[in-house]
Design an enzyme around this catalytic site. Structure first.
Site, PDB file in Angstrom:
ATOM      1  N   PHE A 135      46.296 -63.527 -14.524  1.00 31.54           N
ATOM      2  CA  PHE A 135      46.619 -62.112 -14.426  1.00 31.54           C
ATOM      3  C   PHE A 135      45.604 -61.469 -13.502  1.00 31.54           C
ATOM      4  CE2 PHE A 135      46.287 -57.638 -15.436  1.00 31.54           C
ATOM      5  CZ  PHE A 135      47.617 -57.250 -15.357  1.00 31.54           C
ATOM      6  N   ASP A 220      37.969 -63.671  -9.914  1.00 33.59           N
ATOM      7  CA  ASP A 220      38.349 -62.351 -10.418  1.00 33.59           C
ATOM      8  C   ASP A 220      37.536 -62.087 -11.678  1.00 33.59           C
ATOM      9  OD1 ASP A 220      39.512 -60.227 -11.760  1.00 33.59           O
ATOM     10  OD2 ASP A 220      41.574 -60.832 -11.342  1.00 33.59           O
ATOM     11  N   LYS A 249      37.133 -52.231 -13.285  1.00 31.69           N
ATOM     12  CA  LYS A 249      37.056 -51.754 -14.664  1.00 31.69           C
ATOM     13  C   LYS A 249      35.689 -51.158 -14.991  1.00 31.69           C
ATOM     14  CE  LYS A 249      40.898 -54.485 -16.469  1.00 31.69           C
ATOM     15  NZ  LYS A 249      41.855 -53.378 -16.490  1.00 31.69           N
TER      16      LYS A 249
END
Length: 394
Positions: A135, A220, A249
């Site tokens: 993801f 990531d 984030k």
């Protein structure tokens, strides 16, 4: 309020039945005044808790001076933020964007451009090897290499140039890499898949495979990075460094959207003016908050809290295995909890936890994903785990 959300907001999320009005530290308060322990932390965007005083102060100060210039001009926060972030992550250059998906898209573009201009891959033929269960965001290009039907169904035609192999399988990874591979793109820990930690040695093997093939290793760390797992970057647990790392984030402190690609100067250096950009990427407000985030991480306190409290968290969660829990995975203050077959669904468990004053979220059916803020206390962890045991054990 829920009815208004349902009427006017696109239904691309399925929120829990809570309407949050205020938040501070590890806690949120709903419109009726009931408090909840936040065990999700904005999917790691709130690593430092809600409204951390140092981060709020940095935002307020910058709001009183200048918030946006666009990159048509220099401003006094950009260079300092890039330098400080590079030093924190042990890298050489920084490309600032806004969302995590933008960071991954940027890394994909840079890796392809590097492959054509530096590696000598024929134009239009570069491939990027990715992992099953990944993801990385929800843009059209990123869902092109997803294997989650919810992510990709109805959005084709898709962007070519990606080869997907099983996550954790170093042999399959080596087999997929060839002379036209621009990069290997991996999550050090797969968050959306249920906080899946790869087998020992897998990430080191990915580094060796990339080196042998003369391609890039791109990671990531949008969810796993910035102290979530007990180290600044999750890759540090394996003693591995990447050529490019996507961050997001927590980099915005839960206040503004900030993302970055950090890495080698000779790789990010393939970009030239006009070839890639963002109006809001690297804006003064984002940089000021990002600098305050880096300052918090520079002391090592947050990493140490995550490591120490993470041991307590996983020790307590291990005690739930066989009592409504099938398996627990994770590292630091991050865990994926597989509910035993025949028990509640992940959604049912998350809804039940709301009634016990704890907020977390399901992922993939029967799995709960928890990510407490790094400012949580041991007593608060115990309170949340006790609630979890009561819900799942029941």
């Amino acid at each position: 309020m829920v009815a208004r959300d349902e009427r006017w907001s696109a239904h691309n999320y399925h929120p829990l039945p809570v309407v949050i009005h205020e938040a501070s530290g590890a806690w949120v308060t709903d419109v009726e005044g009931r408090r909840y322990l936040d065990f999700l932390a904005g999917y790691s965007a709130l690593n430092f808790g809600h409204r951390h005083p140092a981060l709020v102060a940095a935002a307020v100060e910058q709001l009183g001076r200048v918030t946006l210039t666009s990159r048509a001009f220099h401003h006094d926060q950009l260079g300092a933020f890039c330098e400080e972030l590079a030093e924190l992550t042990g890298t050489e250059m920084v490309l600032l964007m806004n969302s995590g998906a933008e960071a991954v898209e940027s890394a994909v573009k840079v890796a392809r451009k590097w492959a054509y201009e530096v590696k000598g891959v024929p134009e239009g033929t570069a491939s990027i090897v990715v992992a099953s269960g990944n993801f990385h965001g929800r843009t059209t290009t990123i869902v092109s290499f997803s294997d989650d039907p919810d992510a990709y169904t109805g959005y084709g035609p898709f962007t070519p140039g990606f080869v997907r192999v099983p996550y954790g399988d170093a042999d399959a990874l080596a087999e997929a890499v060839d002379g036209r591979t621009a990069a290997i793109l991996l999550e050090p820990i797969q968050g959306e898949a249920g906080v899946v930690v790869p087998p020992e040695g897998y990430l080191a093997a990915a580094r060796r495979i990339a080196d042998d093939a003369g391609c890039l290793l791109v990671v990531d760390e949008i969810q796993s990075g910035l102290a979530r797992t007990g180290t600044t970057l999750a890759l540090e647990h394996d003693g591995v460094t990447a050529d490019l790392t996507a961050l997001g984030k927590a980099l915005g402190g839960g206040i503004v959207a900030v993302s970055a690609v950090v890495g080698r100067a000779d790789v990010l250096g393939v970009l030239r003016p006009g070839q890639h950009g963002s109006t809001f990427g690297g804006n003064p407000l984002a940089c000021a908050v990002g600098r305050a985030v880096v300052a918090l991480l520079r002391t090592g306190e947050m990493q140490e809290r995550s490591a120490t409290l993470g041991k307590h968290l996983h020790g307590r969660l291990a005690g739930l295995v066989g009592r409504g829990v099938d398996e627990v995975r994770g590292r630091g203050l991050w865990a994926g909890i597989d509910i035993s077959p025949g028990g509640l669904s992940g959604r049912e468990a998350a809804v039940a936890l709301v009634q016990h004053g704890v907020l977390c979220k399901e992922t993939h059916g029967s799995t709960l994903r928890i990510a407490p803020t790094l400012v949580v206390t041991e007593d608060e962890l115990d309170q949340g785990i006790d609630a979890l045991g009561e819900v799942l054990g029941a």
